[in-house]
Design a protein around this motif. Structure first.
Motif, PDB file in Angstrom:
ATOM      1  N   UNK A  95      27.624 -35.058 -47.714  1.00 21.16           N
ATOM      2  CA  UNK A  95      28.104 -36.154 -48.513  1.00 21.16           C
ATOM      3  C   UNK A  95      27.876 -37.481 -47.407  1.00 21.16           C
ATOM      4  N   UNK A  96      27.522 -38.678 -48.022  1.00 24.84           N
ATOM      5  CA  UNK A  96      27.498 -39.784 -47.449  1.00 24.84           C
ATOM      6  C   UNK A  96      28.715 -40.050 -46.702  1.00 24.84           C
ATOM      7  N   UNK A  97      28.862 -40.413 -45.311  1.00 23.41           N
ATOM      8  CA  UNK A  97      30.217 -40.671 -45.042  1.00 23.41           C
ATOM      9  C   UNK A  97      31.137 -41.578 -45.332  1.00 23.41           C
ATOM     10  N   UNK A  98      30.586 -42.581 -46.232  1.00 26.59           N
ATOM     11  CA  UNK A  98      31.501 -43.584 -46.861  1.00 26.59           C
ATOM     12  C   UNK A  98      32.258 -42.937 -48.152  1.00 26.59           C
ATOM     13  N   UNK A  99      32.070 -41.739 -48.257  1.00 20.98           N
ATOM     14  CA  UNK A  99      32.914 -40.602 -49.170  1.00 20.98           C
ATOM     15  C   UNK A  99      34.225 -40.233 -48.719  1.00 20.98           C
ATOM     16  N   UNK A 100      34.517 -40.409 -47.367  1.00 19.01           N
ATOM     17  CA  UNK A 100      35.300 -39.684 -46.463  1.00 19.01           C
ATOM     18  C   UNK A 100      36.711 -39.948 -47.112  1.00 19.01           C
ATOM     19  N   UNK A 101      37.164 -41.003 -47.717  1.00 19.64           N
ATOM     20  CA  UNK A 101      38.440 -41.506 -48.163  1.00 19.64           C
ATOM     21  C   UNK A 101      38.419 -40.694 -49.468  1.00 19.64           C
ATOM     22  N   UNK A 102      37.572 -39.957 -50.184  1.00 21.47           N
ATOM     23  CA  UNK A 102      37.726 -39.326 -51.202  1.00 21.47           C
ATOM     24  C   UNK A 102      38.493 -37.867 -51.084  1.00 21.47           C
ATOM     25  N   UNK A 103      38.757 -37.495 -49.929  1.00 19.83           N
ATOM     26  CA  UNK A 103      39.523 -36.443 -49.497  1.00 19.83           C
ATOM     27  C   UNK A 103      40.825 -36.744 -48.896  1.00 19.83           C
ATOM     28  N   UNK A 104      42.001 -36.481 -49.511  1.00 19.84           N
ATOM     29  CA  UNK A 104      43.246 -36.504 -49.128  1.00 19.84           C
ATOM     30  C   UNK A 104      43.788 -35.306 -48.307  1.00 19.84           C
ATOM     31  N   UNK A 105      44.035 -35.295 -47.133  1.00 17.71           N
ATOM     32  CA  UNK A 105      44.164 -34.214 -46.189  1.00 17.71           C
ATOM     33  C   UNK A 105      45.645 -34.245 -45.688  1.00 17.71           C
ATOM     34  N   UNK A 106      46.560 -33.369 -46.188  1.00 15.09           N
ATOM     35  CA  UNK A 106      47.780 -33.457 -45.988  1.00 15.09           C
ATOM     36  C   UNK A 106      48.273 -32.888 -44.384  1.00 15.09           C
ATOM     37  N   UNK A 107      49.555 -33.300 -44.173  1.00 16.70           N
ATOM     38  CA  UNK A 107      50.041 -32.730 -42.710  1.00 16.70           C
ATOM     39  C   UNK A 107      51.298 -31.777 -43.225  1.00 16.70           C
ATOM     40  N   UNK A 108      51.136 -30.745 -42.404  1.00 17.76           N
ATOM     41  CA  UNK A 108      49.963 -29.924 -42.061  1.00 17.76           C
ATOM     42  C   UNK A 108      49.155 -29.340 -43.171  1.00 17.76           C
ATOM     43  N   UNK A 109      47.988 -28.926 -43.015  1.00 16.13           N
ATOM     44  CA  UNK A 109      47.498 -28.230 -44.175  1.00 16.13           C
ATOM     45  C   UNK A 109      46.264 -27.500 -43.659  1.00 16.13           C
ATOM     46  N   UNK A 110      45.799 -26.541 -44.421  1.00 16.28           N
ATOM     47  CA  UNK A 110      44.628 -25.893 -44.021  1.00 16.28           C
ATOM     48  C   UNK A 110      43.545 -26.094 -44.944  1.00 16.28           C
ATOM     49  N   UNK A 111      42.281 -26.276 -44.435  1.00 18.30           N
ATOM     50  CA  UNK A 111      41.270 -26.759 -45.287  1.00 18.30           C
ATOM     51  C   UNK A 111      40.070 -25.864 -44.699  1.00 18.30           C
ATOM     52  N   UNK A 112      39.025 -25.245 -45.571  1.00 24.44           N
ATOM     53  CA  UNK A 112      38.090 -24.201 -45.432  1.00 24.44           C
ATOM     54  C   UNK A 112      36.980 -24.742 -45.965  1.00 24.44           C
ATOM     55  N   UNK A 113      35.898 -24.548 -44.867  1.00 25.89           N
ATOM     56  CA  UNK A 113      34.604 -24.952 -45.344  1.00 25.89           C
ATOM     57  C   UNK A 113      33.714 -23.518 -45.247  1.00 25.89           C
ATOM     58  N   UNK A 114      33.126 -22.944 -46.213  1.00 30.77           N
ATOM     59  CA  UNK A 114      32.233 -21.756 -45.942  1.00 30.77           C
ATOM     60  C   UNK A 114      30.825 -22.541 -45.729  1.00 30.77           C
ATOM     61  N   UNK A 115      29.998 -21.962 -44.792  1.00 29.92           N
ATOM     62  CA  UNK A 115      28.880 -22.643 -44.504  1.00 29.92           C
ATOM     63  C   UNK A 115      28.009 -21.688 -43.781  1.00 29.92           C
ATOM     64  N   UNK A 116      26.767 -22.039 -43.831  1.00 27.22           N
ATOM     65  CA  UNK A 116      25.493 -21.183 -43.318  1.00 27.22           C
ATOM     66  C   UNK A 116      24.876 -21.683 -41.983  1.00 27.22           C
TER      67      UNK A 116
END
Length: 199
Positions: free
Chosen positions: A162-183
């Motif tokens: 994603x374009x970095x300008x979209x970063x504020x579309x993600x609200x990341x809580x404290x504390x929280x677990x966020x998972x990316x599956x990747x290749x």
């Protein structure tokens, strides 16, 4: 996509609510410590090949120590929070009153903007990308990274192409677990703001 990047945001700190913290090295508040203890009770680690990383700031280190006791973390300054410079400790209403022209510049050129007395957004993104390229993308085993909201949002954008300008579309809580599956190149967001983790 058989690789996992597990991004954990640190818990609440002693900072005033809504203030920009950045590289200011604050510890967890008692609420933050309690939240970590609660999250730890829902974390199960069975894989002995996990790679662990944290930022070098005490709020991330303390979160990591509570969630994964007796675990060796590699501390990496590349995933420290952005340096807000003289804006550290202020909230946005105060910044808008004192630095209206800088706010306009930030709005016009969000990725080129340099925080007064701090680093530019591009410099922040570059060091996050350096961390991903040097430490994460070649790993075939799961990676746990305990760091900060801004770093996590930009890592999500990078891994999801994603374009970095979209970063504020993600609200990341404290504390929280966020998972990316990747290749090893790109990935999918498999979990956002989770309150449990099994590896």
């Amino acid at each position: 996509m058989d690789r996992k990047l597990i991004l954990i945001r640190h818990a609440s700190t002693t900072s005033p609510k809504h203030a920009l913290v950045g590289k200011t090295d604050l510890d967890l508040s008692q609420i933050g410590i309690d939240d970590c203890v609660n999250l730890k009770s829902r974390i199960s680690v069975e894989n002995t090949q996990v790679h662990y990383f944290s930022s070098t700031l005490v709020r991330a280190i303390h979160t990591a120590e509570i969630l994964f006791p007796h675990t060796e973390f590699k501390r990496h300054a590349g995933i420290n929070e952005v340096d807000f410079g003289i804006w550290s400790g202020m909230d946005m209403p105060e910044i808008s009153r004192k630095y209206p022209e800088a706010i306009k510049e930030w709005t016009r050129e969000p990725l080129l903007f340099r925080f007064p007395g701090g680093e530019s957004v591009k410099e922040f993104i570059d060091r996050i990308n350096d961390f991903l390229n040097s430490e994460i993308l070649s790993q075939t085993n799961p990676c746990v990274v305990v760091c900060h909201g801004g770093a996590i949002r930009f890592m999500i954008c990078r891994m999801l192409n994603l374009e970095y300008t979209h970063h504020l579309a993600f609200s990341v809580h404290r504390p929280s677990v966020n998972i990316i599956d990747h290749d090893g190149t790109s990935g999918v967001l498999a979990g956002l703001n989770l309150r449990e983790l099994t590896i």
